[in-house]
Write an enzyme that holds these catalytic residues in place. Structure first.
Site, PDB file in Angstrom:
ATOM      1  N   ASP A   1     -55.922 -73.025  25.359  1.00 21.92           N
ATOM      2  CA  ASP A   1     -54.467 -72.828  25.469  1.00 21.92           C
ATOM      3  C   ASP A   1     -54.073 -71.965  26.671  1.00 21.92           C
ATOM      4  O   ASP A   1     -54.620 -70.887  26.894  1.00 21.92           O
ATOM      5  CB  ASP A   1     -53.966 -72.175  24.182  1.00 21.92           C
TER       6      ASP A   1
ATOM      7  N   SER B   1     -48.717 -74.429  27.253  1.00 19.05           N
ATOM      8  CA  SER B   1     -48.795 -74.785  25.840  1.00 19.05           C
ATOM      9  C   SER B   1     -47.610 -75.668  25.430  1.00 19.05           C
ATOM     10  O   SER B   1     -47.421 -76.740  25.984  1.00 19.05           O
ATOM     11  CB  SER B   1     -48.900 -73.523  24.985  1.00 19.05           C
TER      12      SER B   1
END
Length: 303
Positions: free
Chosen positions: A199, A69
């Site tokens: 993510d 991320s």
């Protein structure tokens, strides 16, 4: 072995001891190889800049990076050859630009309401289109493919259909970054063949395991956040939404740490920072200073 500030000295002594295989180190010996895992945590991940500054100060670059991320975003910038100070300038510019729609959603003075958010396009499975941010980053670096990077980088995403971690380390760089930062509900997922990627923090928010056993020293930077009880026991809507994601990541990291730990574990204080608080960059770096100092001492003692 987990490093916290109270246990810095024993680990430093361990790094300085010769091993039976290598004998006493000499000036001509190769320095220890270092792999650095940069964790997921939204704006709290700006603390990675303070950690990377330590490597720059000592004229030492990590041998490899793994990022999830925001860790993938900052890892890509650093692996492309930018210094930590240059990355700071990028995010400082971002926090003051029109592109900073993320922080605007979370500023206390924001006039945005739920009705305003519902007017945004949910057609692609996300609230915000990240392409403007990625174009902003692309204008700050020359690398476009993993092969262009000066430091090997592994980017973590998650296959939505299987829930399994997906490691991206070849081909085009920016689609990998886009996938790794695709926070469910906030950014749209990224299609990759039959995979739908979201993510990386949903499967591996602190990917030090990708580096374990491959480098002499593995450093993991945990920016998954923390919460402090305020004057009121109740949390607001946005706090509940974004903090729930933090809790999930902290649980994943805790489970991972039960099976193995990095040589150096750093957890900067990001308790006053929420997922989208990019405008708090200076506060984040200030709060990360103690962990940066712990790493500085460890690297000075390592071969």
């Amino acid at each position: 072995m987990k490093l916290i500030r109270g246990l810095v000295l024993p680990l430093l002594l361990l790094f300085s001891l010769p091993t039976p295989a290598s004998g006493t180190s000499t000036p001509g010996d190769e320095p220890s190889s270092v792999g650095v895992a940069l964790g997921s945590g939204g704006a709290g991940g700006l603390a990675h800049i303070a950690i990377l500054r330590v490597f720059d100060e000592q004229g030492r670059r990590p041998d490899a990076l793994a990022g999830s991320s925001i860790g993938a975003v900052i890892g890509a910038l650093y692996a492309s050859g930018l210094s930590a100070d240059e990355i700071y300038d990028i995010f400082d510019d971002f926090a003051g630009s029109e592109l900073d729609a993320l922080s605007q959603l979370m500023r206390p003075s924001s006039d945005l309401t739920l009705r305003d958010l519902l007017k945004l396009d949910f057609g692609d499975g996300g609230l915000i289109d990240p392409d403007g941010f990625l174009e902003f980053l692309a204008g700050k670096m020359e690398a476009r493919r993993f092969d262009d990077l000066s430091i090997p980088l592994e980017v973590v995403a998650t296959d939505y259909w299987t829930g399994e971690m997906v490691v991206l380390d070849e081909g085009e760089l920016f689609p990998a970054i886009k996938a790794s930062m695709a926070v469910p509900g906030l950014f749209p997922p990224v299609r990759r063949g039959e995979q739908l990627l979201i993510d990386g923090g949903t499967s591996n928010p602190l990917p030090f395991d990708l580096l374990t056993g491959r480098y002499d020293m593995v450093v993991a930077v945990d920016v998954s956040g923390a919460r402090r009880r305020g004057e009121q026991d109740e949390a607001g809507l946005t706090d509940l939404l974004f903090s729930t994601f933090e809790i999930m990541q902290q649980s994943l990291i805790a489970a991972q740490m039960r099976y193995g730990q990095p040589d150096i574990y750093l957890k900067p204080d990001t308790s006053d920072v929420r997922l989208l608080h990019f405008h708090k960059i200076d506060l984040i770096l200030e709060q990360a200073a103690p962990e940066a100092e712990a790493l500085r001492e460890a690297l000075l003692q390592a071969p």
